[in-house]
Scaffold this motif. Structure first.
Motif, PDB file in Angstrom:
ATOM      1  N   PRO A 149       1.013  -1.515  -0.293  1.00  0.00           N
ATOM      2  CA  PRO A 149      -0.272   0.110   0.088  1.00  0.00           C
ATOM      3  C   PRO A 149       0.854   1.195  -0.284  1.00  0.00           C
ATOM      4  CG  PRO A 149      -0.344  -0.808   1.987  1.00  0.00           C
ATOM      5  CD  PRO A 149       0.739  -2.097   1.199  1.00  0.00           C
ATOM      6  N   LEU A 150       1.947   1.269   0.450  1.00  0.00           N
ATOM      7  CA  LEU A 150       2.989   2.228   0.578  1.00  0.00           C
ATOM      8  C   LEU A 150       4.034   2.558  -0.722  1.00  0.00           C
ATOM      9  CD1 LEU A 150       4.089   1.770   4.194  1.00  0.00           C
ATOM     10  CD2 LEU A 150       2.368   3.813   3.138  1.00  0.00           C
ATOM     11  N   ALA A 151       3.772   1.814  -1.873  1.00  0.00           N
ATOM     12  CA  ALA A 151       4.384   1.952  -2.551  1.00  0.00           C
ATOM     13  C   ALA A 151       4.216   3.231  -3.794  1.00  0.00           C
ATOM     14  CB  ALA A 151       3.880   1.631  -3.546  1.00  0.00           C
ATOM     15  N   ALA A 152       3.045   3.863  -3.973  1.00  0.00           N
ATOM     16  CA  ALA A 152       2.816   5.358  -4.347  1.00  0.00           C
ATOM     17  C   ALA A 152       3.320   6.653  -3.660  1.00  0.00           C
ATOM     18  CB  ALA A 152       1.155   5.703  -4.974  1.00  0.00           C
ATOM     19  N   ASP A 153       2.956   6.549  -2.448  1.00  0.00           N
ATOM     20  CA  ASP A 153       3.404   7.309  -1.313  1.00  0.00           C
ATOM     21  C   ASP A 153       4.980   7.455  -1.793  1.00  0.00           C
ATOM     22  OD1 ASP A 153       0.705   8.215  -0.768  1.00  0.00           O
ATOM     23  OD2 ASP A 153       0.864   7.032   1.079  1.00  0.00           O
ATOM     24  N   VAL A 154       5.667   6.023  -1.639  1.00  0.00           N
ATOM     25  CA  VAL A 154       7.136   6.194  -1.746  1.00  0.00           C
ATOM     26  C   VAL A 154       7.749   6.741  -2.624  1.00  0.00           C
ATOM     27  CG1 VAL A 154       8.828   4.793  -1.671  1.00  0.00           C
ATOM     28  CG2 VAL A 154       7.221   4.483   0.492  1.00  0.00           C
ATOM     29  N   ILE A 155       6.525   6.253  -4.309  1.00  0.00           N
ATOM     30  CA  ILE A 155       7.755   6.793  -4.585  1.00  0.00           C
ATOM     31  C   ILE A 155       7.482   8.425  -5.314  1.00  0.00           C
ATOM     32  CG2 ILE A 155       6.966   6.340  -7.332  1.00  0.00           C
ATOM     33  CD1 ILE A 155       6.632   3.878  -7.646  1.00  0.00           C
TER      34      ILE A 155
END
Length: 161
Positions: A90-96
């Motif tokens: 779930p964090l992929a988009a925020d981290v990118i």
């Protein structure tokens, strides 16, 4: 998808680190909150012989985005240190999105079971779980899982060749 909202995950330190400073750094941004006992997971400790592993436990670090920003900013003056980021689900988009603001500091973003399509030159999916009836571990695969560590090591090796 696994549920990361269990209260026990929020206990313990928000960030743990191991390995020599001034070397390549792997920043692990963990939505599951592994490493609750002041140490990186045992599967990652052999890597800490040669690289610095900084493990950010999101459930124990409510302001995790500002912590990531702070860690990345700390590397701004240290141009000799390579920085790779690992996260999952779930964090992929925020981290990118966070890494985009510091893309000159980060060599790669390595993703495990991202919940979004990846369209960022520095990002690559290193593990994708199989959705099968016999799969005992639901996605995303825990970042401390040996298969994740092996895939990260392989991806980092590909980046240096």
């Amino acid at each position: 998808m696994r549920d990361f909202t269990q209260p026990a995950r929020a206990t313990g330190p928000g960030v743990v680190a191991d390995g020599p400073t001034g070397t390549a750094t792997i920043l692990v941004i963990d939505p599951a909150g592994e490493a609750p006992h002041d140490e990186v997971p045992a599967t990652w400790r052999p890597l800490a012989d040669t690289v610095r592993v900084v493990w950010l436990r999101v459930p124990a670090a409510p302001s995790w985005k500002s912590t990531v920003d702070k860690v990345l900013t700390m590397h701004r003056d240290d141009t000799s240190t390579m920085l790779d980021v690992v996260t999952s689900g779930p964090l992929a988009a925020d981290v990118i999105d966070l890494v985009r603001e510091h893309s000159d500091l980060v060599r790669s973003v390595l993703l495990v079971d991202p919940e979004v399509d990846v369209d960022f030159p520095l990002a690559r999916v290193v593990v994708r779980s199989h959705q099968a009836p016999d799969n005992r571990i639901p996605a995303p695969l825990p970042l401390g899982h040996p298969d994740v560590v092996a895939s990260v090591v392989e991806a980092l090796g590909d980046l240096t060749t």
